[in-house]
Design an enzyme around this catalytic site. Structure first.
Site, mmCIF file in Angstrom:
data_model
loop_
_atom_site.group_PDB
_atom_site.id
_atom_site.type_symbol
_atom_site.label_atom_id
_atom_site.label_comp_id
_atom_site.label_asym_id
_atom_site.label_seq_id
_atom_site.Cartn_x
_atom_site.Cartn_y
_atom_site.Cartn_z
ATOM 1 N N TYR A 142 0.825 -1.213 0.000
ATOM 2 C CA TYR A 142 0.000 0.000 0.000
ATOM 3 C C TYR A 142 0.863 1.269 0.000
ATOM 4 C CZ TYR A 142 -4.658 -1.979 0.870
ATOM 5 O OH TYR A 142 -5.855 -2.623 0.768
ATOM 6 N N LYS A 192 3.314 -15.332 1.966
ATOM 7 C CA LYS A 192 3.471 -16.060 0.709
ATOM 8 C C LYS A 192 4.967 -16.343 0.548
ATOM 9 C CE LYS A 192 1.849 -17.815 -3.133
ATOM 10 N NZ LYS A 192 1.051 -19.059 -3.140
ATOM 11 N N ASP A 224 -2.835 -18.312 0.189
ATOM 12 C CA ASP A 224 -3.861 -19.030 -0.587
ATOM 13 C C ASP A 224 -4.503 -20.121 0.273
ATOM 14 O OD1 ASP A 224 -1.390 -20.312 -0.615
ATOM 15 O OD2 ASP A 224 -1.532 -20.996 -2.701
ATOM 16 N N ASP A 248 -6.194 -7.089 4.109
ATOM 17 C CA ASP A 248 -7.354 -6.445 3.474
ATOM 18 C C ASP A 248 -8.265 -7.520 2.881
ATOM 19 O OD1 ASP A 248 -8.937 -4.341 2.360
ATOM 20 O OD2 ASP A 248 -8.034 -4.796 0.418
ATOM 21 N N ASP A 252 -12.074 -9.226 4.625
ATOM 22 C CA ASP A 252 -13.390 -9.228 3.959
ATOM 23 C C ASP A 252 -13.944 -10.649 3.894
ATOM 24 O OD1 ASP A 252 -13.364 -6.494 3.435
ATOM 25 O OD2 ASP A 252 -14.111 -6.731 1.391
HETATM 26 C C1 IPM Z 1 -10.312 -1.418 4.222
HETATM 27 C C2 IPM Z 1 -10.612 -0.781 2.900
HETATM 28 C C3 IPM Z 1 -9.480 0.182 2.563
HETATM 29 C C4 IPM Z 1 -8.212 -0.627 2.449
HETATM 30 C C5 IPM Z 1 -9.703 1.049 1.312
HETATM 31 C C6 IPM Z 1 -11.009 1.791 1.361
HETATM 32 C C7 IPM Z 1 -8.565 1.994 1.078
HETATM 33 O O1 IPM Z 1 -10.800 -1.739 1.911
HETATM 34 O O2 IPM Z 1 -10.183 -0.677 5.212
HETATM 35 O O3 IPM Z 1 -10.225 -2.643 4.277
HETATM 36 O O4 IPM Z 1 -7.917 -1.190 1.380
HETATM 37 O O5 IPM Z 1 -7.467 -0.687 3.438
HETATM 38 MG MG MG Z 2 -10.828 -3.730 2.674
#
Ligand code: IPM
Ligand code: MG
Length: 360
Positions: A142, A192, A224, A248, A252
């Site tokens: 990032y 990884k 993975d 990240d 999710d």
């Molecule tokens: C998160 C989001 C952010 C990230 C974005 C909105 C920049 O997806 O906080 O997980 O990638 O960190």
């Molecule tokens: Mg995110």
């Protein structure tokens, strides 16, 4: 009376709706538990681009740096997708994380008993899930340099750099081991290392730090395989320690174990200074302004702020218990599709949580 200075960042999309619910709850819970929250709203994200020309105006960053904690709802809107990267809402979020030195992102994923049927996975797979993703937040791909886009004879080429130093790995690994001590004492580091040099250093350095935490059981998984294990047998995990990009993605995925990403809070912490507390979900522009959003992730982020950021543990727990009560009764926002539940809008959900809080 104890007093805490809070910067509120309502942001974009559903942000203002879930903020208004959370604000009322924070006012009630602070009154009930005998402390005062001084709430100050600041512009951030798309709203700030529209009025100040930048997603993180200097005034907003300064207020955050001077606060005791920052509570953010959500930012982002597709209308900004064509702007240059430095002008997009997401860049403001990265600048805020860097500006507050928030290297440690904690994303707890707990399946609430009332919601075991709500997940897309079978109840017996998810019923005991209680894990914490510890994601490194101010390094890795990032922020890595060099990055950019060049034009060659063969056409355009773009690149980013995934890089970590021993020191960066050390400080996030220490956070993971420390929180694991208060949990089930297991850390699974995800990398990884079979392909990436940066991941090999990550793995080696985590091993070094582990030597000072002999009571913690450390394991390693390639990312993975970790993604697969999260849907195969998620209850095997306690603390998942990982880098910015992998965290990240995995957070999710882990969020969906709970049935809705609308349930997940997070805390981003520095070594000292204010933390940032925010839902894991985004700004959901498709349902913005329709009173449909699930405010619970933000309410639970506020609870994390009370417990971790402000040392108001009882108040934070009271908020969590109020949420649990409402879920147990069967109230749901429209992100859940259970037939037996009672569907509520965002503000009604807020009122039910408030009732439960005042009732306790
Ligand atoms: C998160 C989001 C952010 C990230 C974005 C909105 C920049 O997806 O906080 O997980 O990638 O960190
Ligand atoms: Mg995110």
């Amino acid at each position: 009376m104890r007093q805490h200075q809070i910067v509120l960042l309502p942001g974009d999309g559903i942000g203002p709706e879930i903020t208004s619910v959370t604000k009322k709850l924070l006012e009630a819970v602070s009154q009930k538990h005998g402390f005062q929250l001084v709430l100050q709203e600041q512009l951030f994200g798309g709203k700030a681009i529209q009025s100040e020309g930048s997603p993180l105006p200097p005034k907003t960053l300064k207020a955050c740096q001077e606060s005791d904690a920052v509570l953010l709802a959500a930012i982002g809107d597709p209308i900004f997708d064509d702007l240059p990267r430095e002008k997009r809402p997401e860049t403001g979020l990265l600048e805020l994380r860097a500006g507050l030195n928030l290297f440690a992102n904690l994303r707890p994923v707990k399946v609430w008993p009332a919601l075991v049927e709500a997940s897309s996975l079978k109840p017996n797979v998810i019923k005991d899930v209680d894990l914490l993703v510890v994601r490194e937040l101010t390094g890795g791909i990032y922020f890595g340099q060099p990055k950019g886009k060049v034009f060659t004879e063969d056409g355009a080429r773009a690149f980013n750099t995934m890089t970590y130093s021993e020191k960066e790995i050390e400080r996030i690994a220490k956070v993971a081991f420390k929180v694991a001590e208060k949990r089930r004492r297991k850390v699974c580091s995800v990398d990884k290392a079979n392909v990436l040099d940066v991941s090999q250093l990550w793995r080696d350095q985590v091993e070094v730090i582990a030597k000072n935490h002999q009571t913690i059981e450390l394991s390693h998984l390639y990312v993975d395989n970790a993604a697969m294990q999260l849907v195969k047998e998620p209850s095997q995990f306690d603390v998942i320690l990982t880098s910015n990009l992998f965290g990240d993605i995995l957070s999710d995925e882990a969020a969906m174990l709970t049935g809705s990403i609308g349930m997940l809070p997070s805390a981003s912490l520095s070594e000292k200074g204010p933390g940032l507390f925010e839902p894991v979900h985004g700004s959901a522009p498709d349902i913005a302004g329709m009173d449909k959003a699930n405010p619970i992730a933000m309410v639970l982020s506020a609870a994390m702020m009370l417990k971790i950021g402000l040392n108001e543990k009882e108040a934070g727990e009271a908020l969590e218990q109020a949420v649990e009560k409402v879920l147990n009764i069967g109230y749901r926002t429209c992100d859940f599709r259970e037939e037996s539940s009672t569907q509520l809008g965002c503000s009604q959900m807020g009122s039910k949580i408030l009732e439960a809080l005042l009732d306790s």
